[in-house]
Design a protein around this motif. Sequence first.
Motif, mmCIF file in Angstrom:
data_model
loop_
_atom_site.group_PDB
_atom_site.id
_atom_site.type_symbol
_atom_site.label_atom_id
_atom_site.label_comp_id
_atom_site.label_asym_id
_atom_site.label_seq_id
_atom_site.Cartn_x
_atom_site.Cartn_y
_atom_site.Cartn_z
ATOM 1 N N GLY A 378 64.994 23.852 81.058
ATOM 2 C CA GLY A 378 64.336 24.620 80.014
ATOM 3 C C GLY A 378 62.829 24.458 80.036
ATOM 4 N N LEU A 379 62.345 23.245 80.308
ATOM 5 C CA LEU A 379 60.909 23.008 80.355
ATOM 6 C C LEU A 379 60.258 23.730 81.539
ATOM 7 N N ILE A 380 60.979 23.805 82.652
ATOM 8 C CA ILE A 380 60.465 24.565 83.803
ATOM 9 C C ILE A 380 60.297 26.036 83.425
ATOM 10 N N LEU A 381 61.339 26.609 82.800
ATOM 11 C CA LEU A 381 61.252 28.015 82.393
ATOM 12 C C LEU A 381 60.117 28.210 81.391
ATOM 13 N N ASN A 382 59.976 27.304 80.453
ATOM 14 C CA ASN A 382 58.922 27.426 79.445
ATOM 15 C C ASN A 382 57.542 27.447 80.104
ATOM 16 N N GLU A 383 57.302 26.515 81.052
ATOM 17 C CA GLU A 383 55.991 26.444 81.707
ATOM 18 C C GLU A 383 55.682 27.719 82.492
ATOM 19 N N VAL A 384 56.667 28.171 83.293
ATOM 20 C CA VAL A 384 56.418 29.337 84.159
ATOM 21 C C VAL A 384 56.274 30.601 83.325
ATOM 22 N N LEU A 385 57.165 30.787 82.343
ATOM 23 C CA LEU A 385 57.117 32.001 81.529
ATOM 24 C C LEU A 385 55.842 32.038 80.677
ATOM 25 N N SER A 386 55.453 30.900 80.107
ATOM 26 C CA SER A 386 54.212 30.850 79.329
ATOM 27 C C SER A 386 53.018 31.184 80.204
ATOM 28 N N ASN A 387 53.041 30.702 81.443
ATOM 29 C CA ASN A 387 51.958 30.981 82.385
ATOM 30 C C ASN A 387 51.863 32.473 82.688
ATOM 31 N N CYS A 388 53.031 33.130 82.813
ATOM 32 C CA CYS A 388 53.039 34.577 83.056
ATOM 33 C C CYS A 388 52.330 35.309 81.929
#
Length: 452
Positions: A378-388
Amino acid sequence: TTLNQAKSRAQHAAAAVAEGAHWTIAATLSTLDVAALKVSEGASATEIANAFDRAASVLPIPPKLRIYTADGKLFGLSIGADVLEDISGTDSFEQLRNGTSSILGYQPGGGAGRFTVARRVDRDGAFLGALVAELPGEVLSRFAAPHVLGAGSTVSLIRGDGVVIARHPPLDQPLNLEGTPAWKELAKANQGSYLSEASPADGVSRVVGFQRETGLDYIAVASISKALAFGGLWYSIWVVSLLLAPFALVLLVGSFLTARLLRSAQASSQSLAKALDHNEQLFREIHHRVKNNLQSVTALLGVHAIPADVRSDLTQRIFAMSAVHEHIYKTSNFDDVRIKDYLHTLIENVRAGANPNITVVHDLEDVTVDTDAAGPLGLILNEVLSNCFKHAFSDGRAGKVSVSLKRVADNRVELSVEDNGVGFDQTIPAKGIGRKLVAGFAKRLDGEFAFT
């Protein structure tokens, strides 16, 4: 829907205010205990005040002390124009005189909202007087600050009898909600939210969230202007903190070991069923307690000067962890997590506060993963999606982000996030810690990651 999102924001903010107020009031009562000891020893007003100030110096906003004698008269301290010299006959003082150990109250005057925490002082059962600690009402807004409720919002503390003891922005005069439609809503449950068409304080229509603190007999209330909520402001949710993660890990590991021992024990079916039921309740309580305790830490962070972008990043990262605990204790499944529902919650949280012209398309396969793997994923998805959202469409352009999750082997899944934004040069060193976090979480999962 917009209304449901606003209700959720208001209720979460109210919970943060309840936790922060609980800590502040409990700490203030502790400082009053120090002053009460000095009173019982027959100390002078100056000695009592000095002892109180030393004990209160550790608080983010130290309260002011007022000392009143058994007949309600101010004792021995210099006073200002807004300080009550005589509180005899007031409801709070009479309750203390009649045996109540402590009470919260509304403090009029001074042109600003203030509330009080008062403590009875006695010796061998004989009433000696009251110690009153005065706090500014604006401290409540600091607890709700991480949720960015916006213009027209309010935060309040309401005593169990309906008296509004603190509010920010402050009230012009005392207010008792008993008998009002608002009080009927607040009396329905210990926590919740509702739409108020007209506030009993100022007539403004707001979305209201509330959380009851039974131990100290108050209700924390946070409200969002209905006009602002329906204007499409981003949805932010508060959360838990990484500071208590080691504590949570110890508890969880201990509970897992207990569960395995119970399952392997040679006992009667009835005893085993009872033991397993008790352990399940323990699991649920652990996840719930971790979530609630960390909310208190998050509320305390609100009183410190932290840049808004840093606070936002921390909030989203902590929410990614918080959602795992919430998902687990709501589903009562402590061995694995249905990752589709969890990731969908994270996507909606990130999207809520972003550019509305960006479309998010997700194709998530319904797979389960071990609870230890759910958080890092979940933290990986949060970081990448927030970056997008932050960088790929930084110029305000419309765009599309696609998120997919699929099983590629019996014990392997592939998470992919793609966008049609401006792109980035991987040779340029990253300014933030996002890439390092992704790399660290991928390593923890014994996985691989790549940016293309």
